[in-house]
Write an enzyme that holds these catalytic residues in place. Sequence first.
Site, PDB file in Angstrom:
ATOM      1  N   THR A 123       0.819  -1.209   0.000  1.00 26.71           N
ATOM      2  CA  THR A 123       0.000   0.000   0.000  1.00 26.71           C
ATOM      3  C   THR A 123       0.859   1.268   0.000  1.00 26.71           C
ATOM      4  O   THR A 123       1.982   1.258   0.514  1.00 26.71           O
ATOM      5  CB  THR A 123      -0.903  -0.002   1.255  1.00 26.71           C
ATOM      6  N   ASP A 124       0.296   2.351  -0.524  1.00 21.75           N
ATOM      7  CA  ASP A 124       1.002   3.645  -0.468  1.00 21.75           C
ATOM      8  C   ASP A 124       1.130   4.140   0.970  1.00 21.75           C
ATOM      9  O   ASP A 124       1.907   5.049   1.253  1.00 21.75           O
ATOM     10  CB  ASP A 124       0.294   4.701  -1.337  1.00 21.75           C
ATOM     11  N   GLU A 125       0.356   3.531   1.894  1.00 27.32           N
ATOM     12  CA  GLU A 125       0.369   4.008   3.279  1.00 27.32           C
ATOM     13  C   GLU A 125       1.702   3.724   3.972  1.00 27.32           C
ATOM     14  O   GLU A 125       2.007   4.320   5.000  1.00 27.32           O
ATOM     15  CB  GLU A 125      -0.809   3.419   4.057  1.00 27.32           C
ATOM     16  N   TYR A 147      -1.597  -0.418  11.172  1.00 23.63           N
ATOM     17  CA  TYR A 147      -1.827  -1.069   9.872  1.00 23.63           C
ATOM     18  C   TYR A 147      -0.634  -0.825   8.951  1.00 23.63           C
ATOM     19  O   TYR A 147      -0.024  -1.779   8.442  1.00 23.63           O
ATOM     20  CB  TYR A 147      -3.120  -0.540   9.217  1.00 23.63           C
ATOM     21  N   LYS A 151       2.180  -3.441   7.482  1.00 17.93           N
ATOM     22  CA  LYS A 151       2.376  -3.629   6.029  1.00 17.93           C
ATOM     23  C   LYS A 151       3.841  -3.334   5.665  1.00 17.93           C
ATOM     24  O   LYS A 151       4.448  -4.048   4.861  1.00 17.93           O
ATOM     25  CB  LYS A 151       1.448  -2.713   5.224  1.00 17.93           C
TER      26      LYS A 151
HETATM   27  P1  NAD Z   1      -9.929  -7.011   2.483  1.00 17.51           P
HETATM   28  O1  NAD Z   1      -9.887  -6.727   3.948  1.00 17.51           O
HETATM   29  O2  NAD Z   1     -11.173  -6.726   1.724  1.00 17.51           O
HETATM   30  O3  NAD Z   1      -9.586  -8.567   2.224  1.00 17.51           O
HETATM   31  C1  NAD Z   1      -8.563  -9.226   2.901  1.00 17.51           C
HETATM   32  C2  NAD Z   1      -8.754 -10.721   2.657  1.00 17.51           C
HETATM   33  O4  NAD Z   1      -7.675 -11.426   3.314  1.00 17.51           O
HETATM   34  C3  NAD Z   1     -10.058 -11.290   3.227  1.00 17.51           C
HETATM   35  O5  NAD Z   1     -10.663 -12.145   2.298  1.00 17.51           O
HETATM   36  C4  NAD Z   1      -9.606 -12.062   4.461  1.00 17.51           C
HETATM   37  O6  NAD Z   1     -10.451 -13.162   4.795  1.00 17.51           O
HETATM   38  C5  NAD Z   1      -8.219 -12.526   4.029  1.00 17.51           C
HETATM   39  N1  NAD Z   1      -7.327 -12.796   5.173  1.00 17.51           N
HETATM   40  C6  NAD Z   1      -7.092 -11.999   6.252  1.00 17.51           C
HETATM   41  N2  NAD Z   1      -6.215 -12.596   7.070  1.00 17.51           N
HETATM   42  C7  NAD Z   1      -5.867 -13.783   6.493  1.00 17.51           C
HETATM   43  C8  NAD Z   1      -4.984 -14.823   6.848  1.00 17.51           C
HETATM   44  N3  NAD Z   1      -4.272 -14.780   7.989  1.00 17.51           N
HETATM   45  N4  NAD Z   1      -4.864 -15.885   6.010  1.00 17.51           N
HETATM   46  C9  NAD Z   1      -5.581 -15.951   4.868  1.00 17.51           C
HETATM   47  N5  NAD Z   1      -6.458 -14.995   4.479  1.00 17.51           N
HETATM   48  C10 NAD Z   1      -6.584 -13.917   5.278  1.00 17.51           C
HETATM   49  O7  NAD Z   1      -8.692  -6.229   1.876  1.00 17.51           O
HETATM   50  P2  NAD Z   1      -8.525  -5.524   0.445  1.00 17.51           P
HETATM   51  O8  NAD Z   1      -9.046  -4.151   0.536  1.00 17.51           O
HETATM   52  O9  NAD Z   1      -9.002  -6.442  -0.610  1.00 17.51           O
HETATM   53  O10 NAD Z   1      -6.942  -5.423   0.378  1.00 17.51           O
HETATM   54  C11 NAD Z   1      -6.165  -6.467  -0.208  1.00 17.51           C
HETATM   55  C12 NAD Z   1      -4.702  -6.105  -0.104  1.00 17.51           C
HETATM   56  O11 NAD Z   1      -4.465  -4.857  -0.748  1.00 17.51           O
HETATM   57  C13 NAD Z   1      -4.217  -5.927   1.339  1.00 17.51           C
HETATM   58  O12 NAD Z   1      -2.935  -6.481   1.440  1.00 17.51           O
HETATM   59  C14 NAD Z   1      -4.170  -4.425   1.542  1.00 17.51           C
HETATM   60  O13 NAD Z   1      -3.176  -4.079   2.468  1.00 17.51           O
HETATM   61  C15 NAD Z   1      -3.827  -3.958   0.133  1.00 17.51           C
HETATM   62  N6  NAD Z   1      -4.301  -2.615  -0.221  1.00 17.51           N
HETATM   63  C16 NAD Z   1      -5.615  -2.283  -0.095  1.00 17.51           C
HETATM   64  C17 NAD Z   1      -6.046  -1.016  -0.494  1.00 17.51           C
HETATM   65  C18 NAD Z   1      -7.489  -0.612  -0.418  1.00 17.51           C
HETATM   66  O14 NAD Z   1      -7.808   0.546  -0.701  1.00 17.51           O
HETATM   67  N7  NAD Z   1      -8.399  -1.487  -0.088  1.00 17.51           N
HETATM   68  C19 NAD Z   1      -5.111  -0.080  -0.991  1.00 17.51           C
HETATM   69  C20 NAD Z   1      -3.772  -0.464  -1.091  1.00 17.51           C
HETATM   70  C21 NAD Z   1      -3.376  -1.737  -0.722  1.00 17.51           C
HETATM   71  P1  TYD Z   2     -10.419   4.540   4.699  1.00 21.35           P
HETATM   72  O1  TYD Z   2     -11.412   4.130   3.679  1.00 21.35           O
HETATM   73  O2  TYD Z   2     -10.523   3.969   6.070  1.00 21.35           O
HETATM   74  O3  TYD Z   2      -8.981   4.284   4.058  1.00 21.35           O
HETATM   75  P2  TYD Z   2      -7.507   4.721   4.628  1.00 21.35           P
HETATM   76  O4  TYD Z   2      -7.628   5.206   6.015  1.00 21.35           O
HETATM   77  O5  TYD Z   2      -6.772   3.431   4.533  1.00 21.35           O
HETATM   78  O6  TYD Z   2      -7.027   5.761   3.675  1.00 21.35           O
HETATM   79  O7  TYD Z   2     -10.484   6.124   4.845  1.00 21.35           O
HETATM   80  C1  TYD Z   2     -10.284   6.989   3.743  1.00 21.35           C
HETATM   81  C2  TYD Z   2     -10.342   8.417   4.266  1.00 21.35           C
HETATM   82  O8  TYD Z   2     -11.663   8.681   4.766  1.00 21.35           O
HETATM   83  C3  TYD Z   2      -9.400   8.657   5.421  1.00 21.35           C
HETATM   84  O9  TYD Z   2      -8.839   9.969   5.314  1.00 21.35           O
HETATM   85  C4  TYD Z   2     -10.282   8.554   6.644  1.00 21.35           C
HETATM   86  C5  TYD Z   2     -11.612   9.058   6.144  1.00 21.35           C
HETATM   87  N1  TYD Z   2     -12.799   8.459   6.815  1.00 21.35           N
HETATM   88  C6  TYD Z   2     -13.801   9.289   7.366  1.00 21.35           C
HETATM   89  O10 TYD Z   2     -13.739  10.531   7.294  1.00 21.35           O
HETATM   90  N2  TYD Z   2     -14.863   8.687   7.978  1.00 21.35           N
HETATM   91  C7  TYD Z   2     -14.985   7.331   8.065  1.00 21.35           C
HETATM   92  O11 TYD Z   2     -15.987   6.848   8.661  1.00 21.35           O
HETATM   93  C8  TYD Z   2     -13.974   6.501   7.500  1.00 21.35           C
HETATM   94  C9  TYD Z   2     -14.055   4.998   7.573  1.00 21.35           C
HETATM   95  C10 TYD Z   2     -12.896   7.116   6.881  1.00 21.35           C
END
Ligand code: NAD
Ligand code: TYD
Length: 332
Positions: A123-125, A147, A151
Amino acid sequence: MKLLVTGGSGFIGSNFIRHVLATHSDDRVVNLDKLTYAGNPANLADLEHDPRYAFVQGDICDATLVRDVIRGVDAAVNFAAESHVDRSLMEPDAFLKTDVFGVFTLLEAVKELKIPRFVHISTDEVYGSVERGSSRESDAVRPSNPYSASKAGGDLLVLAHWHTHRVPVLITRSSNNFGPYQYPEKVIPLFVTNALDDQSLPLYGDGKNVRDWLYVLDNCAGIDLVLRKGGEGEVYNIGGGHEVENIVLTRQILQLTGKPETLIQPVKDRPGHDRRYSVDSKKVRQLGWTPRHRFGDALAATVAWYRAHEAWWRPLKSGEFRAYYEKQYGHR
Ligand code: NAD
Ligand code: TYD
């Protein structure tokens, strides 16, 4: 290719599996997923009878199981993670287990069984808050919450396995994703589904934090490109190129759902809330990637998807979610 996808029952993983099987008709996918609260078999219900797809329920921290399912694949792509910042502030233990130790378990199996390719989804985070400019892949990681710290720990182990053992790894670091099948704790699906139910939208702090939004299908195309064309040991940023303040995003969601701005409820800020994320995606663009979806169109399509798939999200917002919501927002 025969692929192992871990965490494929979550948001991005399920979109990725569907993308792979739609664009590479000879590929096969095994999905290893623990099915935490965020993992949902309904995300891939359409593939249940596809002979190219198989599901195994299990934990990436389980070394024996990981060795069993990874043996013989051409590549593994790891999406499995605890992924929500707010939950990491309340209960960080699972983040360290999955996002650090789970990654280590996968790396050891990739090393021992000589798996030809391992793509780790990050992630960019991990770069931390960026007040000006955009993070490059060569920048140091400066994570600032449990988090992103877990990561970053996973990423450093991945790179350490490259440097010391030449394990064939690649990392993608994308910006915030949105689109269908996103668990409704993240801001876009939470605000869309709350708005559809005439519930308030809890906007943190002054609402001026900035995120760079990426449509999930564009991310899946980027990850697929990195999987097939990326260089071993390399990190690739994947950014949507659409940076917007949360308040602006919130107003757009209200406009698309046809709801009034009086639903916006400013609430106490998230502790340690990163102000802005921004990544430079030049490197993945040089591989041939570009985001294909315009933000406004993709957001409208996403709102339409949630409107049409109430049967998907409504069960997710009951039960455990009610308790989580009360704990997360009740005191604010
Ligand atoms: P999500 O929370 O929707 O899904 C995570 C999945 O991993 C779930 O299906 C969960 O059951 C599975 N999981 C969790 N722990 C596990 C374990 N110990 N063993 C096997 N499976 C397990 O997450 P997402 O939003 O789909 O994100 C996927 C990946 O992308 C993550 O690594 C996250 O850090 C990264 N990512 C997400 C975003 C975003 O905006 N959602 C952005 C950048 C990077
Ligand atoms: P989020 O979807 O939790 O992603 P991340 O924190 O990983 O970027 O949040 C996106 C942005 O929205 C973040 O700046 C936090 C804000 N946010 C709210 O203002 N209210 C909310 O209830 C949530 C979940 C997030």
